[in-house]
Design a protein around this motif. Sequence first.
Motif, PDB file in Angstrom:
ATOM      1  N   SER A   1       1.010  -1.246   0.013  1.00  0.00           N
ATOM      2  CA  SER A   1       0.006  -0.089   0.197  1.00  0.00           C
ATOM      3  C   SER A   1       0.884   1.145   0.029  1.00  0.00           C
ATOM      4  CB  SER A   1      -0.946   0.013   1.309  1.00  0.00           C
ATOM      5  OG  SER A   1      -0.360   0.168   2.366  1.00  0.00           O
ATOM      6  N   VAL A   2       2.053   1.225   0.562  1.00  0.00           N
ATOM      7  CA  VAL A   2       3.049   2.469   0.913  1.00  0.00           C
ATOM      8  C   VAL A   2       3.808   2.522  -0.620  1.00  0.00           C
ATOM      9  CG1 VAL A   2       4.978   3.329   1.835  1.00  0.00           C
ATOM     10  CG2 VAL A   2       3.250   2.362   3.269  1.00  0.00           C
ATOM     11  N   ALA A   3       3.806   1.422  -1.181  1.00  0.00           N
ATOM     12  CA  ALA A   3       4.502   1.243  -2.462  1.00  0.00           C
ATOM     13  C   ALA A   3       3.830   2.065  -3.705  1.00  0.00           C
ATOM     14  CB  ALA A   3       5.177  -0.081  -2.940  1.00  0.00           C
ATOM     15  N   ALA A   4       2.423   1.529  -3.433  1.00  0.00           N
ATOM     16  CA  ALA A   4       1.440   2.271  -4.530  1.00  0.00           C
ATOM     17  C   ALA A   4       1.341   3.564  -4.262  1.00  0.00           C
ATOM     18  CB  ALA A   4       0.010   1.294  -4.244  1.00  0.00           C
ATOM     19  N   ALA A   5       1.176   4.201  -3.055  1.00  0.00           N
ATOM     20  CA  ALA A   5       1.197   5.514  -3.020  1.00  0.00           C
ATOM     21  C   ALA A   5       2.368   6.181  -3.524  1.00  0.00           C
ATOM     22  CB  ALA A   5       0.911   5.972  -1.414  1.00  0.00           C
TER      23      ALA A   5
END
Length: 339
Positions: free
Chosen positions: A133-137
């Motif tokens: 989820s952080v990588a996607a952000a």
Amino acid sequence: MRILFSQTVPYLPHEFGGGLTNTDALCRALIARRHEVMVLCRDLRSGLTRLMPWARKVDLGYPVTRVDDPLGAVRDVCQSYRPDLAVVQFGDIAGMVAALKSADIPVLAYLHDTGTVAQVKGGADAYAACSSSVAAALRNIDIEATVLPVLIDPASYRVPAPGNLITFVNPIPRKGIEIAFELAARRPEIGFQFVEAWHLRARVRKYLQQRIAHHGNIQLRPPVRDMRQIYANTRLILAPSLWEEAWGRVISEAQVSGIPALVSDSGGMPEAVGAGGVVVARDAPIGEWAAALDKLWFDEDFYRQTSKFALDHAARPEFSVNAIAHRFLNLIQGHATRR
């Protein structure tokens, strides 16, 4: 290799939290692989040592430089320590990256929550994220990041058997404390333990204690370094967070002992729990939370199955200490400057 972990916020044991615990675990894994580590952080000891005289004397097994102004100390620290690379994770990320680059130090920006993504202004040599989820952000702002999951050493968290309490860590509003209070009120026959993590001001702790006093089934526990003290009493983790969690370290720590979790769908929480728990929408009515709790608590077959899934989730090969340490070292190898 000599690695500097640099941040503008306090560090263990003056502040607790999943990200700081992860830094400690990563430092220990790197030392075990014959690398040198050091932490640069903000100093909070002047006020805390009056309350915790032991804090000044804690030896973490590696050097920790605590200063009033970490950004201002970067050049002097780098000149004396001469790191091959710095890892920036918490606090003023953009400011710390800029300060380290001005000192000619390669930088890995390792992000642990989506809230810090807005601070990222480029400049780092490489980027890592603790969850998808952080990588996607980060990808949304055109930055590619390697996913480095939280590092859990099973031996540091495993307990022989589940306990008989529901454990809720970090009892503050954004972590879903009102849901936890409501569930405790609806199920007075079940014991709960609320475990402090982030530093609470005296008046906040007093208010929390007053609210807990109205319930006969909740106990408040102080923060601890050895979470086995907590998990030995735990049958179920409750994590009804209301904000965009990057992961949920306590979920992963508990899963090594087959302790399932009841969590919200915030951010990376579903990724953290896998099949080893139940996910409820964070804005779901309290009745849905209560029903999910009853299923996990009273349905023994379902609990045993979910407990097994938790063990399996914790044991997946890509989540091992060796795998994560190897991925970290591979990521920084091409950027580090041998000095």
